[in-house]
Design a protein around this motif. Structure first.
Motif, PDB file in Angstrom:
ATOM      1  N   GLU A 106       0.711  -1.156  -0.033  1.00 20.67           N
ATOM      2  CA  GLU A 106       0.110   0.048  -0.016  1.00 20.67           C
ATOM      3  C   GLU A 106       0.917   1.339  -0.058  1.00 20.67           C
ATOM      4  OE1 GLU A 106      -0.407  -2.782   2.175  1.00 20.67           O
ATOM      5  OE2 GLU A 106      -1.922  -3.462   0.927  1.00 20.67           O
ATOM      6  N   SER A 107       2.166   1.121   0.257  1.00 24.10           N
ATOM      7  CA  SER A 107       2.939   2.284   0.114  1.00 24.10           C
ATOM      8  C   SER A 107       3.169   3.121  -1.182  1.00 24.10           C
ATOM      9  CB  SER A 107       4.518   1.700   0.459  1.00 24.10           C
ATOM     10  OG  SER A 107       5.535   2.610   0.202  1.00 24.10           O
ATOM     11  N   PRO A 108       3.054   4.518  -0.910  1.00 29.24           N
ATOM     12  CA  PRO A 108       3.409   5.266  -2.296  1.00 29.24           C
ATOM     13  C   PRO A 108       4.524   4.921  -3.022  1.00 29.24           C
ATOM     14  CG  PRO A 108       3.682   6.580  -0.269  1.00 29.24           C
ATOM     15  CD  PRO A 108       3.184   5.111   0.269  1.00 29.24           C
ATOM     16  N   TYR A 109       5.574   4.018  -2.474  1.00 26.47           N
ATOM     17  CA  TYR A 109       6.770   3.661  -3.236  1.00 26.47           C
ATOM     18  C   TYR A 109       6.532   2.536  -3.834  1.00 26.47           C
ATOM     19  CZ  TYR A 109       8.018   7.498   0.173  1.00 26.47           C
ATOM     20  OH  TYR A 109       8.079   8.670   0.738  1.00 26.47           O
ATOM     21  N   TYR A 110       5.388   1.721  -3.583  1.00 25.73           N
ATOM     22  CA  TYR A 110       5.438   0.271  -3.977  1.00 25.73           C
ATOM     23  C   TYR A 110       5.286   0.442  -5.503  1.00 25.73           C
ATOM     24  CZ  TYR A 110       4.067  -4.334  -4.873  1.00 25.73           C
ATOM     25  OH  TYR A 110       3.726  -5.629  -5.261  1.00 25.73           O
ATOM     26  N   VAL A 111       6.022  -0.512  -6.438  1.00 25.53           N
ATOM     27  CA  VAL A 111       5.992  -0.397  -7.758  1.00 25.53           C
ATOM     28  C   VAL A 111       5.648  -2.220  -7.963  1.00 25.53           C
ATOM     29  CG1 VAL A 111       7.010  -0.573  -9.914  1.00 25.53           C
ATOM     30  CG2 VAL A 111       7.148   1.375  -8.023  1.00 25.53           C
ATOM     31  N   LYS A 112       4.899  -2.599  -8.737  1.00 25.37           N
ATOM     32  CA  LYS A 112       4.613  -3.947  -9.119  1.00 25.37           C
ATOM     33  C   LYS A 112       5.781  -4.379 -10.099  1.00 25.37           C
ATOM     34  CE  LYS A 112      -0.059  -3.439  -9.621  1.00 25.37           C
ATOM     35  NZ  LYS A 112      -1.579  -3.595 -10.351  1.00 25.37           N
ATOM     36  N   HIS A 113       5.777  -5.747  -9.854  1.00 26.63           N
ATOM     37  CA  HIS A 113       6.703  -6.378 -11.049  1.00 26.63           C
ATOM     38  C   HIS A 113       6.106  -7.301 -11.698  1.00 26.63           C
ATOM     39  CE1 HIS A 113       7.520 -10.172  -8.862  1.00 26.63           C
ATOM     40  NE2 HIS A 113       7.531  -9.525  -7.900  1.00 26.63           N
ATOM     41  N   TYR A 114       6.285  -7.635 -13.149  1.00 25.47           N
ATOM     42  CA  TYR A 114       5.808  -8.832 -13.750  1.00 25.47           C
ATOM     43  C   TYR A 114       5.708 -10.071 -12.906  1.00 25.47           C
ATOM     44  CZ  TYR A 114       4.788 -12.525 -16.750  1.00 25.47           C
ATOM     45  OH  TYR A 114       4.451 -13.585 -17.423  1.00 25.47           O
ATOM     46  N   SER A 115       4.715 -10.938 -12.946  1.00 25.94           N
ATOM     47  CA  SER A 115       4.552 -12.226 -12.516  1.00 25.94           C
ATOM     48  C   SER A 115       3.570 -12.892 -13.087  1.00 25.94           C
ATOM     49  CB  SER A 115       4.901 -12.571 -11.147  1.00 25.94           C
ATOM     50  OG  SER A 115       3.472 -12.062 -10.355  1.00 25.94           O
ATOM     51  N   PRO A 116       3.270 -14.419 -13.315  1.00 24.39           N
ATOM     52  CA  PRO A 116       2.441 -15.034 -14.120  1.00 24.39           C
ATOM     53  C   PRO A 116       1.159 -15.058 -13.057  1.00 24.39           C
ATOM     54  CG  PRO A 116       4.263 -16.330 -13.226  1.00 24.39           C
ATOM     55  CD  PRO A 116       4.591 -15.270 -13.050  1.00 24.39           C
ATOM     56  N   HIS A 117       0.288 -15.517 -13.642  1.00 25.22           N
ATOM     57  CA  HIS A 117      -1.235 -15.573 -12.851  1.00 25.22           C
ATOM     58  C   HIS A 117      -1.063 -17.051 -12.273  1.00 25.22           C
ATOM     59  CE1 HIS A 117      -5.218 -16.996 -12.361  1.00 25.22           C
ATOM     60  NE2 HIS A 117      -5.617 -15.624 -12.460  1.00 25.22           N
ATOM     61  N   PRO A 118      -1.580 -17.457 -11.078  1.00 21.32           N
ATOM     62  CA  PRO A 118      -1.263 -18.336 -10.290  1.00 21.32           C
ATOM     63  C   PRO A 118      -1.752 -19.576 -10.749  1.00 21.32           C
ATOM     64  CG  PRO A 118      -3.013 -16.820  -9.167  1.00 21.32           C
ATOM     65  CD  PRO A 118      -2.378 -16.182 -10.284  1.00 21.32           C
ATOM     66  N   VAL A 119      -2.858 -19.832 -11.772  1.00 20.13           N
ATOM     67  CA  VAL A 119      -3.275 -20.791 -12.482  1.00 20.13           C
ATOM     68  C   VAL A 119      -2.059 -21.286 -13.657  1.00 20.13           C
ATOM     69  CG1 VAL A 119      -4.756 -21.974 -14.397  1.00 20.13           C
ATOM     70  CG2 VAL A 119      -5.676 -20.601 -12.005  1.00 20.13           C
ATOM     71  N   ARG A 120      -1.486 -20.297 -14.195  1.00 17.59           N
ATOM     72  CA  ARG A 120      -0.355 -20.500 -15.188  1.00 17.59           C
ATOM     73  C   ARG A 120       0.724 -20.959 -14.437  1.00 17.59           C
ATOM     74  NH1 ARG A 120       1.605 -22.384 -19.064  1.00 17.59           N
ATOM     75  NH2 ARG A 120       3.245 -21.279 -20.147  1.00 17.59           N
ATOM     76  N   ALA A 121       1.084 -20.551 -13.251  1.00 15.34           N
ATOM     77  CA  ALA A 121       2.379 -20.912 -12.662  1.00 15.34           C
ATOM     78  C   ALA A 121       2.160 -22.415 -12.134  1.00 15.34           C
ATOM     79  CB  ALA A 121       2.513 -20.071 -11.103  1.00 15.34           C
ATOM     80  N   CYS A 122       0.784 -22.899 -11.624  1.00 15.98           N
ATOM     81  CA  CYS A 122       0.530 -24.246 -11.458  1.00 15.98           C
ATOM     82  C   CYS A 122       0.819 -25.153 -12.602  1.00 15.98           C
ATOM     83  CB  CYS A 122      -0.871 -24.608 -11.035  1.00 15.98           C
ATOM     84  SG  CYS A 122      -1.153 -23.927  -9.321  1.00 15.98           S
ATOM     85  N   GLU A 123       0.666 -24.558 -13.754  1.00 15.06           N
ATOM     86  CA  GLU A 123       0.664 -25.341 -15.124  1.00 15.06           C
ATOM     87  C   GLU A 123       2.171 -25.450 -15.463  1.00 15.06           C
ATOM     88  OE1 GLU A 123      -3.232 -23.868 -17.271  1.00 15.06           O
ATOM     89  OE2 GLU A 123      -1.570 -22.937 -17.659  1.00 15.06           O
ATOM     90  N   LEU A 124       2.913 -24.305 -15.288  1.00 16.93           N
ATOM     91  CA  LEU A 124       4.369 -24.245 -15.580  1.00 16.93           C
ATOM     92  C   LEU A 124       5.080 -25.315 -14.734  1.00 16.93           C
ATOM     93  CD1 LEU A 124       4.822 -20.623 -15.892  1.00 16.93           C
ATOM     94  CD2 LEU A 124       5.573 -22.320 -17.682  1.00 16.93           C
ATOM     95  N   VAL A 125       4.677 -25.475 -13.188  1.00 15.55           N
ATOM     96  CA  VAL A 125       5.354 -26.177 -12.450  1.00 15.55           C
ATOM     97  C   VAL A 125       5.114 -27.834 -12.632  1.00 15.55           C
ATOM     98  CG1 VAL A 125       5.535 -27.422 -10.089  1.00 15.55           C
ATOM     99  CG2 VAL A 125       5.531 -24.644 -10.387  1.00 15.55           C
ATOM    100  N   ARG A 126       3.964 -27.882 -13.010  1.00 17.56           N
ATOM    101  CA  ARG A 126       3.509 -29.587 -13.570  1.00 17.56           C
ATOM    102  C   ARG A 126       4.293 -29.882 -14.783  1.00 17.56           C
ATOM    103  NH1 ARG A 126       1.856 -33.145  -9.856  1.00 17.56           N
ATOM    104  NH2 ARG A 126       0.133 -32.310  -8.649  1.00 17.56           N
ATOM    105  N   GLY A 127       4.364 -28.736 -15.537  1.00 22.00           N
ATOM    106  CA  GLY A 127       4.925 -28.824 -17.102  1.00 22.00           C
ATOM    107  C   GLY A 127       6.427 -29.171 -17.018  1.00 22.00           C
ATOM    108  N   ALA A 128       7.027 -28.595 -15.774  1.00 12.02           N
ATOM    109  CA  ALA A 128       8.346 -29.037 -15.557  1.00 12.02           C
ATOM    110  C   ALA A 128       8.654 -30.127 -14.570  1.00 12.02           C
ATOM    111  CB  ALA A 128       9.016 -27.840 -15.022  1.00 12.02           C
TER     112      ALA A 128
END
Ligand code: AMP
Ligand code: FE
Ligand code: FE
Ligand code: ZN
Length: 287
Positions: free
Chosen positions: A164-186
């Protein structure tokens, strides 16, 4: 090995925002009577090789894993991935993209903080990141500790580093569903880390967990310092309903957080199930 093996499947090293090198982490785990250690640095496998050598030297079993940051709505959800193939192009590509975005985002956060008079430079932050490690907000805190502004990471998170900080900046990261698929895919086994942590604003809904389950989610980390009795109960009920595994772990970060090694642990039969679900690409390291 003790009668019931002590199994802690979620810890961090200097390959991300922990303060112990992978070797120091393994030694600390041995001293904490851990029999099976999971190394799960944020968005990287950079600590695996050193941890493997140390595990062989010090005689504990090592589960090589990762903790993937994912983006859902406005929040960040963490997915543990155990025993993934480190040569899987899709997963590794995604992690590399996230790490690049993390570096740019940290530079922007530091610029916003410096503009507001907080004594910090990006070079000071980079000094806190081990070569090849995943940069994160804790490294901003470490730079502020190094230059004498604060004493502990906690203070930086309280004052300046929350989502919530005014200094907070987001970074790229995948959707959690995609991340599950990626882990299983690996060939790995995905477990949702501290699903109901209250400190990150929005928490996960049952509906999202069901979607992740459909994408291969194997378990929920129910037993974790960030969960109170009601969060544990909620995780257990959801796991029971969906037939998910239930894990517990410390989320140790060295001196960077108050979490102590093995403060929560995973049952041997749950660990056996995780191991049996993984492909042979990345076996559990045993002496
Ligand atoms: P980031 O990966 O840059 O989004 O930063 C999030 C990380 O900050 C988490 O993985 C935690 O390890 C760490 N963190 C969050 N809150 C605190 C806190 N109060 N004290 C120390 N570390 C924290
Ligand atoms: Fe962390
Ligand atoms: Fe986490
Ligand atoms: Zn963690």
């Amino acid at each position: 090995m003790s009668a019931v093996p002590v199994i802690d499947l979620h810890t961090h090293s200097t390959a991300s925002d922990g303060t112990d090198t992978p070797t120091e982490l393994v030694i600390a785990a041995r001293e904490a009577s851990i029999d099976v250690l999971g190394i799960t640095d944020h968005d990287t496998v950079a600590g695996w090789a050193e941890a493997e050598a140390a595990a062989r030297d010090h005689g504990l079993a090592l589960v090589r894993g990762i903790e993937i940051s994912t983006t859902w709505h406005h929040g960040s959800i963490h997915l543990l991935g155990y025993l993934t193939d480190p040569h899987d192009v899709d997963l590794m590509g995604e992690l590399a993209k996230a790490r690049e975005s993390r570096a740019k985002r940290l530079e922007r956060m530091v610029a916003l903080m410096a503009d507001d008079g907080i004594p910090i430079t990006y070079d000071e932050v980079l000094d806190q990141v081990a070569p090849g490690a995943t940069p994160g907000r804790p490294h901003i805190a470490d730079a502020l500790i190094a230059n004498g502004t604060i004493r502990h990471r906690d203070e930086a998170f309280r004052e300046w580093l929350t989502n919530e900080s005014p200094y907070y900046v987001k970074h790229y990261s995948p959707h959690p569903v995609r991340a599950c698929e990626l882990v299983r895919g690996a060939g790995g086994v995905p477990v949702l880390a501290h699903p109901f942590t209250r400190t990150r604003g929005e928490t996960v809904t049952d509906a999202l967990v069901e979607e992740m389950y459909a994408a291969g989610l194997a378990g929920l980390e129910a037993f974790h310092r960030d969960h109170g009795p009601s969060e544990v109960e909620r995780a257990l009920a959801l796991a029971r309903r969906l037939g998910l595994l239930v894990t517990g772990a410390s989320d140790y970060h060295g001196v960077g957080k108050h979490n102590r090694l093995a403060e929560y642990t995973t049952a041997p039969e749950v660990f056996a199930s995780i191991e049996s679900q993984a492909s042979a690409a990345t076996p559990v390291v045993r002496r």
